[in-house]
Design a protein around this motif. Structure first.
Motif, PDB file in Angstrom:
ATOM      1  N   TRP A 155      30.495  40.534  37.264  1.00  0.00           N
ATOM      2  CA  TRP A 155      30.875  40.252  38.655  1.00  0.00           C
ATOM      3  C   TRP A 155      29.849  39.361  39.352  1.00  0.00           C
ATOM      4  CZ3 TRP A 155      35.477  40.295  40.416  1.00  0.00           C
ATOM      5  CH2 TRP A 155      36.420  41.169  39.891  1.00  0.00           C
TER       6      TRP A 155
ATOM      7  N   TYR B 173      34.165  26.737  34.916  1.00  0.00           N
ATOM      8  CA  TYR B 173      33.529  27.554  33.876  1.00  0.00           C
ATOM      9  C   TYR B 173      33.480  26.787  32.559  1.00  0.00           C
ATOM     10  CZ  TYR B 173      33.006  31.257  30.413  1.00  0.00           C
ATOM     11  OH  TYR B 173      32.585  32.014  29.353  1.00  0.00           O
TER      12      TYR B 173
ATOM     13  N   LEU C  51      36.085  35.737  31.607  1.00  0.00           N
ATOM     14  CA  LEU C  51      34.705  36.188  31.476  1.00  0.00           C
ATOM     15  C   LEU C  51      34.557  37.375  30.533  1.00  0.00           C
ATOM     16  CD1 LEU C  51      33.532  35.810  35.176  1.00  0.00           C
ATOM     17  CD2 LEU C  51      33.472  34.140  33.324  1.00  0.00           C
TER      18      LEU C  51
ATOM     19  N   THR D 100      40.851  36.519  36.216  1.00  0.00           N
ATOM     20  CA  THR D 100      39.802  35.605  35.755  1.00  0.00           C
ATOM     21  C   THR D 100      38.655  36.369  35.106  1.00  0.00           C
ATOM     22  OG1 THR D 100      40.346  34.016  37.484  1.00  0.00           O
ATOM     23  CG2 THR D 100      38.173  33.825  36.490  1.00  0.00           C
ATOM     24  N   VAL D 101      38.253  37.446  35.731  1.00  0.00           N
ATOM     25  CA  VAL D 101      37.130  38.213  35.199  1.00  0.00           C
ATOM     26  C   VAL D 101      37.491  38.860  33.861  1.00  0.00           C
ATOM     27  CG1 VAL D 101      35.728  40.271  35.618  1.00  0.00           C
ATOM     28  CG2 VAL D 101      36.001  38.573  37.405  1.00  0.00           C
TER      29      VAL D 101
ATOM     30  N   TYR E 247      30.670  35.946  38.205  1.00  0.00           N
ATOM     31  CA  TYR E 247      31.889  35.501  38.892  1.00  0.00           C
ATOM     32  C   TYR E 247      31.561  35.046  40.316  1.00  0.00           C
ATOM     33  CZ  TYR E 247      36.504  35.479  40.997  1.00  0.00           C
ATOM     34  OH  TYR E 247      37.640  35.095  41.664  1.00  0.00           O
TER      35      TYR E 247
END
Length: 141
Positions: free
Chosen positions: A44, A74, A23, A18-19, A47
């Protein structure tokens, strides 16, 4: 217990995925060590805020955290911001938990259960039984 631990192991993999993917941590903005540290900490931290928001939405809906899609939260932040600017929403938790906003996809869809493959000449006759393969009633002598 072992299966539960193994399932939790995948949470770490999901977090990194996901990060990196959602992101944007798969690319570094700068080559300086200070810029890299800043990007890592900011990503982070965001997140962690996203996970906290997802957990709060799960609590509001009385669902387990695993049923909430962080990616859709998100992506739904844009819709919340738009509604907030128009004066229609003030609390993101209430906004995401509102039944009118179910089309945002915050709650993950349930997967269809696995159906056993019946390898038989007449599968409709054997669906209710435990027999899934050919019945070898004629034995060779």
């Amino acid at each position: 217990m072992v299966a539960d631990l193994y399932r939790r192991r995948w949470r770490i993999e999901d977090a990194f995925n996901t990060v990196k993917r959602l992101l944007g941590l798969s690319y570094l903005w700068t080559g300086s060590i200070n810029g890299i540290k800043l990007q890592l900490w900011a990503t982070w931290l965001f997140y962690a805020v996203l996970v906290d928001l997802g957990d709060a939405v799960a609590d509001e809906l009385s669902l387990p955290f695993d049923d909430i899609s962080l990616e859709m939260i998100y992506r739904g932040l844009y819709h919340f911001t738009t509604a907030h600017q128009k004066g229609k929403a003030t609390d993101p938790i209430k906004y995401f938990a509102d039944p009118q906003n179910r089309d945002l996809g915050i709650i993950k869809q349930r997967r269809k259960p696995n159906v056993k493959l019946i390898v038989a000449p007449f599968p409709d006759l054997q669906r209710g039984s435990d027999q899934f393969f050919f019945n070898n009633s004629l034995k060779a002598s």
